[in-house]
Design an enzyme around this catalytic site. Structure first.
Site, PDB file in Angstrom:
ATOM      1  N   SER A  17       0.799  -1.230   0.000  1.00 50.70           N
ATOM      2  CA  SER A  17       0.000   0.000   0.000  1.00 50.70           C
ATOM      3  C   SER A  17       0.839   1.291   0.000  1.00 50.70           C
ATOM      4  CB  SER A  17      -0.972  -0.007   1.177  1.00 50.70           C
ATOM      5  OG  SER A  17      -1.930  -1.009   0.977  1.00 50.70           O
ATOM      6  N   LYS A  68     -10.278  -6.038   9.860  1.00 56.94           N
ATOM      7  CA  LYS A  68     -11.371  -5.414   9.096  1.00 56.94           C
ATOM      8  C   LYS A  68     -12.714  -5.479   9.836  1.00 56.94           C
ATOM      9  CE  LYS A  68      -9.376  -5.958   4.516  1.00 56.94           C
ATOM     10  NZ  LYS A  68      -9.592  -6.352   3.110  1.00 56.94           N
ATOM     11  N   MET A 232      -9.292 -13.590  -6.722  1.00 56.95           N
ATOM     12  CA  MET A 232      -9.049 -12.409  -5.890  1.00 56.95           C
ATOM     13  C   MET A 232      -7.648 -12.410  -5.279  1.00 56.95           C
ATOM     14  SD  MET A 232     -12.897 -12.013  -4.318  1.00 56.95           S
ATOM     15  CE  MET A 232     -12.582 -10.677  -3.191  1.00 56.95           C
TER      16      MET A 232
END
Ligand code: ATR
Length: 285
Positions: A17, A68, A232
């Site tokens: 990220s 999350k 994914m």
């Protein structure tokens, strides 16, 4: 003025990220500092870390495994959740609810959660030219990854949706919970079956299991076919994709989804729209 961001997870050293967001910042012409933030795996530590970050002037945070769901609970009790985060039961993007801040709510009470994972997937498939409107779609897997993509796929106009899973009851429970969480989903007929029972012709099949991490292969039926296959996962040779490539399907791993979800987080935080294709080119160099 430098704007500060973090991605919080455990483990976190592998996260791409910071690199991705620096490419976005260069494209947008703004100065950012984006750091990996380790956190012990418990809810109290997570809350303490994000409170300190936002209290210290942080603008936005990404949340990854295993936080999350904790982040979702935290925002539900504070500054609120987007519809996608609420339905996914998971938050990958944290920011401050400006309306609450303006009414003098303490910073920690204004934490707002969004989830850009599913929309990142939809945006990536759209950029590949894969048609979703009226598509017949199968998702394999019924965990957190599957939960996050159902609403964005339905919003993108898919016609027929089947969720297949090794454990059938988990797929059935997922559909019940999703239908309770969203009118849009409740109105959409979702089929369930075991992975071995999944058969016939689909436009798109998505692997949302965590099987790529285990080295096992999915038991896919001989009569199962699709035009497009999406995994994914990313970053290694994936037997699921090889299986459908050998049957002439177009395939993609989840690297574009990673960039897509990051771009949506960046846009929420900064208001700058990202040219994802251009950013992806830069990141590949
Ligand atoms: P995530 O949040 O990444 O989706 P998860 O919630 O643990 O992770 O869900 C993992 C998913 O991968 C589940 O659908 C799981 O199937 P079960 O519900 O039957 O456990 C699926 N999965 C993991 N390992 C698998 C394997 N070896 N074969 C088939 N499915 C597997």
């Amino acid at each position: 003025m430098t704007q500060h961001f973090i991605v919080i997870g455990n483990p976190i050293a592998h996260s791409k990220s910071p690199e991705i967001h620096q490419v976005f910042a260069a494209q947008a012409g703004i100065d950012i500092d984006y750091q990996r933030q380790y956190c012990p795996d418990d809810a109290a530590s997570f809350t303490a870390v994000i409170e300190a970050f936002f209290h210290g002037g942080g603008v936005g945070a990404n949340v990854t495994v295993p936080f999350k769901q904790v982040a979702c609970d935290c925002c539900a009790a504070r500054g609120g959740l987007s519809e996608h985060a609420k339905v996914a039961g998971a938050v990958n993007t944290l920011l401050l609810n400006k309306t609450l801040l303006q009414s003098d709510v303490p910073t920690a009470e204004a934490l707002y959660g969004d989830n850009t994972d599913g929309q990142g997937l939809v945006n990536h498939m759209t950029s590949l030219g894969w048609p979703l409107t009226q598509a017949r779609v199968a998702i394999i897997g019924a965990g957190g990854a599957a939960r996050g993509v159902v609403l964005p796929l339905i919003e993108a106009g898919v016609k027929q949706l089947t969720i297949a899973n090794r454990t059938l009851t988990k797929a059935e429970t997922l559909v019940t919970e999703l239908s309770a969480a969203s009118h849009t989903i409740a109105e959409h007929d979702i089929q369930t079956c075991t992975t071995t029972e999944l058969t016939g012709q689909f436009d798109l099949i998505i692997n949302a299991t965590s099987i790529g991490l285990s080295g096992d292969t999915l038991p896919l039926a001989e009569e199962l076919n699709c035009h497009y296959a999406y995994d994914m996962m990313y970053g290694r040779t994936l037997p699921f994709l090889q299986h459908f490539e050998a049957r002439a399907a177009q395939i993609s791993d989840g690297y574009g989804m990673l960039i897509g979800q990051a771009a949506l987080s960046f846009e929420r935080w900064t208001g700058h729209t990202i040219d994802v294709a251009l950013a992806t080119e830069t990141l590949k160099q």
